[in-house]
Design a protein around this motif. Sequence first.
Motif, short mmCIF file in Angstrom:
data_model
loop_
_atom_site.label_atom_id
_atom_site.label_comp_id
_atom_site.label_asym_id
_atom_site.label_seq_id
_atom_site.Cartn_x
_atom_site.Cartn_y
_atom_site.Cartn_z
N LEU A 1 -9.50 15.06 -0.51
CA LEU A 1 -10.19 13.75 -0.60
C LEU A 1 -11.10 13.63 0.61
O LEU A 1 -10.63 13.43 1.73
CB LEU A 1 -9.17 12.61 -0.58
N LEU B 1 4.05 10.30 11.61
CA LEU B 1 5.26 11.11 11.44
C LEU B 1 5.20 12.37 12.31
O LEU B 1 6.20 12.77 12.91
CB LEU B 1 5.45 11.50 9.96
N ALA C 1 -8.25 5.81 -3.11
CA ALA C 1 -7.30 6.00 -4.22
C ALA C 1 -7.87 5.47 -5.53
O ALA C 1 -7.36 5.81 -6.60
CB ALA C 1 -5.98 5.33 -3.90
N ALA D 1 0.81 -1.24 0.00
CA ALA D 1 0.00 0.00 0.00
C ALA D 1 0.84 1.28 0.00
O ALA D 1 0.39 2.30 0.51
CB ALA D 1 -0.95 -0.02 1.19
N TYR E 1 -9.96 11.80 7.71
CA TYR E 1 -9.32 10.84 8.62
C TYR E 1 -10.40 10.05 9.36
O TYR E 1 -11.32 10.64 9.94
CB TYR E 1 -8.40 11.56 9.61
N TYR F 1 -1.07 1.52 -7.41
CA TYR F 1 -1.72 1.01 -6.19
C TYR F 1 -3.25 1.12 -6.31
O TYR F 1 -3.96 0.13 -6.10
CB TYR F 1 -1.22 1.80 -4.96
N ILE G 1 8.57 18.14 11.18
CA ILE G 1 7.62 17.55 10.24
C ILE G 1 7.61 18.43 8.98
O ILE G 1 7.60 19.66 9.07
CB ILE G 1 6.20 17.40 10.83
N LYS G 2 7.64 17.76 7.85
CA LYS G 2 7.63 18.49 6.58
C LYS G 2 6.21 18.53 6.03
O LYS G 2 5.52 17.51 6.02
CB LYS G 2 8.56 17.83 5.57
N VAL H 1 -3.53 19.32 6.44
CA VAL H 1 -2.26 18.88 7.04
C VAL H 1 -1.92 19.78 8.23
O VAL H 1 -1.54 19.30 9.31
CB VAL H 1 -1.13 18.90 5.98
N THR I 1 5.25 6.41 6.19
CA THR I 1 5.07 7.54 5.26
C THR I 1 3.84 8.36 5.62
O THR I 1 3.60 9.41 5.04
CB THR I 1 4.88 7.03 3.81
N HIS I 2 3.02 7.86 6.55
CA HIS I 2 1.74 8.51 6.84
C HIS I 2 1.91 9.70 7.77
O HIS I 2 2.74 9.70 8.68
CB HIS I 2 0.76 7.50 7.46
N LEU I 3 1.05 10.68 7.53
CA LEU I 3 1.20 11.96 8.22
C LEU I 3 1.14 11.85 9.75
O LEU I 3 2.05 12.33 10.44
CB LEU I 3 0.11 12.93 7.71
N ARG J 1 4.22 16.59 -2.80
CA ARG J 1 4.55 15.19 -3.09
C ARG J 1 3.77 14.80 -4.35
O ARG J 1 2.57 15.05 -4.43
CB ARG J 1 4.11 14.33 -1.89
N PHE K 1 4.08 18.86 2.86
CA PHE K 1 4.28 18.70 1.41
C PHE K 1 3.35 19.64 0.64
O PHE K 1 2.31 19.23 0.12
CB PHE K 1 4.04 17.24 1.01
N VAL L 1 1.93 4.12 -2.13
CA VAL L 1 1.56 4.69 -3.43
C VAL L 1 2.81 5.00 -4.27
O VAL L 1 2.89 4.62 -5.44
CB VAL L 1 0.72 5.97 -3.22
#
Length: 324
Positions: A288, A192, A118, A76, A222, A140, A204-205, A258, A187-189, A281, A207, A78
């Motif tokens: 979504l 992280l 997705a 999973a 979410y 994916y 934290i970046k 975000v 990789t999930h927000l 990214r 994107f 992407v």
Amino acid sequence: MAVLVCGGAGYIGSHVNKQLYKEGYKTIVFDNLIYGHREAVKWGRFVKGDLKNMQELEKAFEGNTIDAVFHFAAYAYVGESVQEPEKYYYNNIANTLNLLHVMRRHGCNKIIFSSTCATYGEPGKTPIMEDMPQNPINPYGFTKLAVEHILKDYHKAYGLEYVVLRYFNAAGADPDGEIGESHAPETHLIPLVLDAAAGKRPDIKIFGNDYPTRDGTCIRDYIHVMDLAQAHLLALRYLENGGKSDCFNLGNEKGTSVLEIVEAVKHVTDQDFPVILAPRRTGDPAVLVGGSEKARLILGWNPQFADIDVIARHAWCWHQAKTY
Ligand code: UFG
């Protein structure tokens, strides 16, 4: 009643396994442990195996009459799916054909399949409804859509009964703190940002902050993993009661940006940390958000943990005490 939970050592599968067990189902978890965690399978029987190997899968069916299968087992990431589509097509599509083959051999004709928002790609409008066009923008998403089509064909040809659940952004953790989210690589927000709050990463970046949204950052829907788990149990009962094969979105119908996630985590953890702006990214849609009225009306789904602070708090509790 026995059910097979393929991928039950993973994040969502392990929460569903726990709930099934608590509701009195006999569960058999089948997982290759490539991304799953043996420690997450605290309930039911565990069979280590890979869907690419039908003999291993047969072992999971041995000695039990499996009434239904939950199918979480998939790659999973992407970004990786764009770099290595073959890995995704084999694992997510071809190996699902193995599963369906073995199910047919054993006369098991019910499946609950983990699909994703997705599959919709870049939606023309929000909230996304189930009957909107599905045009995935990465391999994916395509693999999940392909399996949705396979299930429809098997339904017509072989009488397979299915429920497809299209998740929006799974988040949070078991409120009892027994299991939670643990990906490697992560990789999930939310995990992280929690790492940044815990001092495990320097910052934290973000994107991209030039999206056409209220604060310029991407908006997602979410949904608490326990609410996802509840939907899976309802989907099983729906099929048991003769409900017709169908697809359902699972989201909160509420978008969180975000930056709003970062603020919620700062608030819940009472920690400050640097927030760095980074480039967009590739492949991230701006917004979504899903409409979940259908799941509410037909399955009787009633999410309990829609508050983003509650989601962040449960994720934080797990993050601090996590055992895997
Ligand atoms: N993000 C950041 N910084 C990070 C990580 C993520 O700003 O360090 C942003 C992303 O750009 C995105 C949002 O946070 O806008 C959420 O990203 P996630 O990676 O947590 O989740 P995605 O929305 O990309 O992915 C989820 C599921 C996928 C699924 C996808 C559908 O994890 O399995 O939704 O779009 F395919």
